[in-house]
Scaffold this motif. Structure first.
Motif, PDB file in Angstrom:
ATOM      1  N   ALA A  58       3.195  -2.623  -2.611  1.00  0.00           N
ATOM      2  CA  ALA A  58       2.081  -1.413  -3.015  1.00  0.00           C
ATOM      3  C   ALA A  58       0.929  -1.536  -1.992  1.00  0.00           C
ATOM      4  O   ALA A  58       0.231   0.278  -2.215  1.00  0.00           O
ATOM      5  CB  ALA A  58       1.668  -1.983  -4.641  1.00  0.00           C
ATOM      6  N   GLN A  59       0.167  -2.516  -1.394  1.00  0.00           N
ATOM      7  CA  GLN A  59      -0.324  -2.889  -0.836  1.00  0.00           C
ATOM      8  C   GLN A  59      -0.486  -1.405   0.298  1.00  0.00           C
ATOM      9  O   GLN A  59      -1.368  -1.131   1.132  1.00  0.00           O
ATOM     10  CB  GLN A  59      -1.033  -4.110  -0.864  1.00  0.00           C
ATOM     11  CG  GLN A  59      -1.206  -4.928  -1.382  1.00  0.00           C
ATOM     12  CD  GLN A  59      -2.755  -4.653  -2.136  1.00  0.00           C
ATOM     13  OE1 GLN A  59      -3.848  -4.109  -1.049  1.00  0.00           O
ATOM     14  NE2 GLN A  59      -2.871  -4.351  -4.067  1.00  0.00           N
ATOM     15  N   ARG A  60       0.928  -1.854   1.288  1.00  0.00           N
ATOM     16  CA  ARG A  60       0.905  -1.293   2.610  1.00  0.00           C
ATOM     17  C   ARG A  60       0.769   0.321   2.189  1.00  0.00           C
ATOM     18  O   ARG A  60       0.877   0.654   3.132  1.00  0.00           O
ATOM     19  CB  ARG A  60       2.307  -2.252   2.314  1.00  0.00           C
ATOM     20  CG  ARG A  60       2.218  -3.853   3.912  1.00  0.00           C
ATOM     21  CD  ARG A  60       3.263  -4.022   4.182  1.00  0.00           C
ATOM     22  NE  ARG A  60       3.734  -3.711   5.122  1.00  0.00           N
ATOM     23  CZ  ARG A  60       4.925  -4.576   6.209  1.00  0.00           C
ATOM     24  NH1 ARG A  60       5.917  -4.573   5.555  1.00  0.00           N
ATOM     25  NH2 ARG A  60       5.231  -3.211   7.195  1.00  0.00           N
ATOM     26  N   LEU A  61       1.387   0.710   1.323  1.00  0.00           N
ATOM     27  CA  LEU A  61       1.748   1.657   0.699  1.00  0.00           C
ATOM     28  C   LEU A  61       0.404   2.642   0.496  1.00  0.00           C
ATOM     29  O   LEU A  61      -0.502   4.017   1.153  1.00  0.00           O
ATOM     30  CB  LEU A  61       2.560   1.863  -0.417  1.00  0.00           C
ATOM     31  CG  LEU A  61       3.298   3.591  -0.824  1.00  0.00           C
ATOM     32  CD1 LEU A  61       3.340   4.623   0.234  1.00  0.00           C
ATOM     33  CD2 LEU A  61       3.741   4.016  -1.715  1.00  0.00           C
ATOM     34  N   MET A  62      -1.046   1.903   0.110  1.00  0.00           N
ATOM     35  CA  MET A  62      -1.919   2.307   0.027  1.00  0.00           C
ATOM     36  C   MET A  62      -2.948   1.870   1.375  1.00  0.00           C
ATOM     37  O   MET A  62      -3.440   3.423   1.663  1.00  0.00           O
ATOM     38  CB  MET A  62      -2.939   1.552  -0.799  1.00  0.00           C
ATOM     39  CG  MET A  62      -2.721   1.480  -2.134  1.00  0.00           C
ATOM     40  SD  MET A  62      -3.657   0.478  -3.607  1.00  0.00           S
ATOM     41  CE  MET A  62      -5.114   1.034  -3.459  1.00  0.00           C
TER      42      MET A  62
END
Length: 560
Positions: free
Chosen positions: A312-316
């Motif tokens: 989720a953090q990398r997608l953001m």
């Protein structure tokens, strides 16, 4: 076959079975004893725990012991049954298609997907012939004979069969021998136990699943029955994609990975594997960006230890690279007050239940946010077990994606108040494609379990015993709350990394060795240790980027 109390005590053994003492002749095989305890309406007994040590049924009892029988409705028994059936499948294929090579690839629809590599493609008629030959071998009740043979002799056998994955793996074998099984003319090596004979393997079905074959197996949750085949085209596509990644990385089996580590060439391999992850996340971000005005709610779900948080953090980050300003909401903050939490069948709080979330409040806030209104977000106090409001407010623009990550994210009941067309669903799991050799696969659940053992110790002060004791409950929750919705995802992300078990080995092994031999989870710890023994440890972490999903488990993550 229990004996009379008056017989010579020197020739009998006293066995504690089902909390009662039973007497049997000294030297009796476990298989004979099992016949006295096999019930018509219960699962087929396939092994036993003797003094908490897992034993095959051909083992003889020479001393007073405590015995607990293992049937196919247990995880251990299911694996033994599956492994034995695969042996019969391989033998049947080799007899019908001379010169073929069989590969056991991965699980699908609670079965095993396999491929038969032959001079022509396999079709439905071939599958029917394989099933018929398997049934003949099973009807013959052929014994599985276990023999200890030198490693060099085993290499020659596998070289003759054309099974080079096994030949290469044996060069990393520390002991000078291996335990080889024989069923009729065929000899083979598996990293676990077998049933005594093929006559045990009456329940199975084969299904043609182009270009391979699915072995459908008795299912624990169905009481040993074989369930209907369910199509999983999206999961299957991810496995095929990962297989292609393996070709890019030139990794087919564990021996290839071991070769890289021993020759200290793993650095570039790791960078390519991580780059493939980054490329996939960037592609997902591009898809979201292209549809951000229609699909504003990004829902991320997956089973435990899939790496959802890091993903989720990398997608953001990738969405920000695309000029978007994503925001996220923690579903944990919408837990109902603890005293209102639903309870499971054991009377314990079921925090994984969908109804542990205040769906009404969550949906009310979700609608308001999508309308552009400012919302005061709750914060759940895990110490008091109460939801609190501390002035944290949020307002989003119409081009801002709203990211929600949690085990129920793909269940439409969670977001029942908003139209399905507004949702973009992402399913993430560690779908391992790397196998030990042609016939011994790396189960996805084992990869996630080892990830969790390492993470729980580092971040939750849980030892391996605690993690193992919770695993069955976790798996039940996944079967109920996550897997039924996986095919509803718009995209799937495979968080497995080909090198990860080599990396996790050095952290997991010491923890597994601490499991007490008297523990009911000792045999599982022992199994995982044997599984990890096939991997050469990757000691150096310098090549593991701080943004890697594995950092969520080993530590050093840029997102912690």
């Amino acid at each position: 076959m229990a004996i009379n109390n008056q017989e010579n005590s020197n020739n009998i053994v006293k066995l504690m079975i089902n909390s009662e003492i039973h007497k049997y002749p000294k030297g009796i095989p476990l298989e004979e004893i099992a016949k006295d305890f096999q019930k018509q309406d219960s699962g087929l007994i396939v092994a036993a725990l003797m003094n908490n040590q897992l034993k095959e049924l051909f083992n003889k009892v020479e001393e007073d012991s405590e015995i607990n029988f293992i049937d196919i409705n247990s995880a251990i028994g299911s694996r033994i049954y599956q492994r034995s059936l695969v042996f019969v499948f391989i033998r049947s294929c080799m007899e019908l298609f001379s010169g073929c090579n069989v590969s056991v690839e991965h699980s699908i629809s609670k079965g095993l997907y396999c491929e038969v590599h032959y001079k022509r493609s396999i079709d439905e008629n071939d599958v029917a012939r394989i099933q018929e030959r398997m049934e003949e071998i099973i009807a013959e009740d052929v014994a599985f004979v276990k023999n200890r043979i030198p490693v060099d002799e085993a290499k020659d056998i596998f070289r003759d069969y054309g099974q080079m994955g096994k030949v290469k793996l044996l060069k990393y074998r520390e002991k000078p021998y291996i335990n080889m099984y024989q069923c009729g003319w065929l000899k083979n090596y598996f990293y676990g136990y077998m049933v005594p004979s093929t006559g045990y393997l009456k329940a199975f079905k084969l299904k043609f699943y182009n270009p391979g074959i699915v072995i459908q197996l008795p299912r624990i949750e169905l009481g040993g029955e074989i369930g209907p085949f369910q199509e999983h085209p999206k999961i299957f596509k991810v496995f095929r994609e990962t297989e292609n990644w393996g070709k890019i990385l030139e990794i087919d089996h564990v021996a290839s990975l071991n070769d890289l580590i021993v020759s200290r060439k793993e650095g570039e391999f790791i960078r390519i594997a991580e780059a493939l992850h980054e490329k996939k996340i960037a592609e997902i971000a591009d898809t979201i960006t292209n549809h951000v005005l229609e699909k504003r709610v990004i829902l991320i779900a997956g089973p435990t230890s899939s790496g959802k948080t890091t993903f989720a953090q990398r997608l953001m980050i990738q969405l920000k690279v695309n000029g978007l300003k994503p925001v996220s909401i923690s579903l944990d903050d919408y837990f109902v007050d603890r005293e209102k939490t639903p309870k499971d069948e054991y009377g314990e709080y079921d925090f994984e239940s969908l109804y542990a979330i205040d769906l009404q409040s969550f949906n009310r806030d979700l609608i308001a946010l999508l309308k552009g209104e400012e919302v005061e977000l709750p914060q759940f106090n895990f110490h008091t077990g109460l939801r609190e409001y501390n002035g944290k407010k949020l307002k989003i623009d119409k081009d801002q994606p709203l990211i929600l990550e949690g085990i129920h994210a793909l269940n439409d009941e969670l977001t029942a108040s908003i139209n399905k067309d507004l949702k973009f669903k992402i399913y993430i799991s560690a779908l391992t494609q790397l196998n030990i050799d042609e016939h011994n696969r790396v189960p996805t659940t084992d990869t996630r379990l080892i990830r969790r053992i390492v993470r729980d110790y580092k971040y939750r002060s849980n030892d391996a015993l605690r993690t193992l004791s919770l695993w069955d409950s976790v798996r039940r929750g996944e079967e109920k709350n996550i897997f039924p919705f996986q095919e509803d995802a718009d995209v799937m992300f495979n968080s497995a990394l080909f090198y990860e078990l080599s990396l996790l080995k050095k952290s997991a092994e010491p923890l597994l060795r601490q499991v007490d031999p008297a523990s009911p989870y000792f045999s599982e710890a022992k199994r995982l240790l044997k599984f990890l023994s096939y991997f050469v440890a990757l000691e150096n972490e310098v090549d593991i980027p701080r943004t890697s999903i594995l950092r969520e488990f080993i530590g050093g993550s840029a997102f912690h």
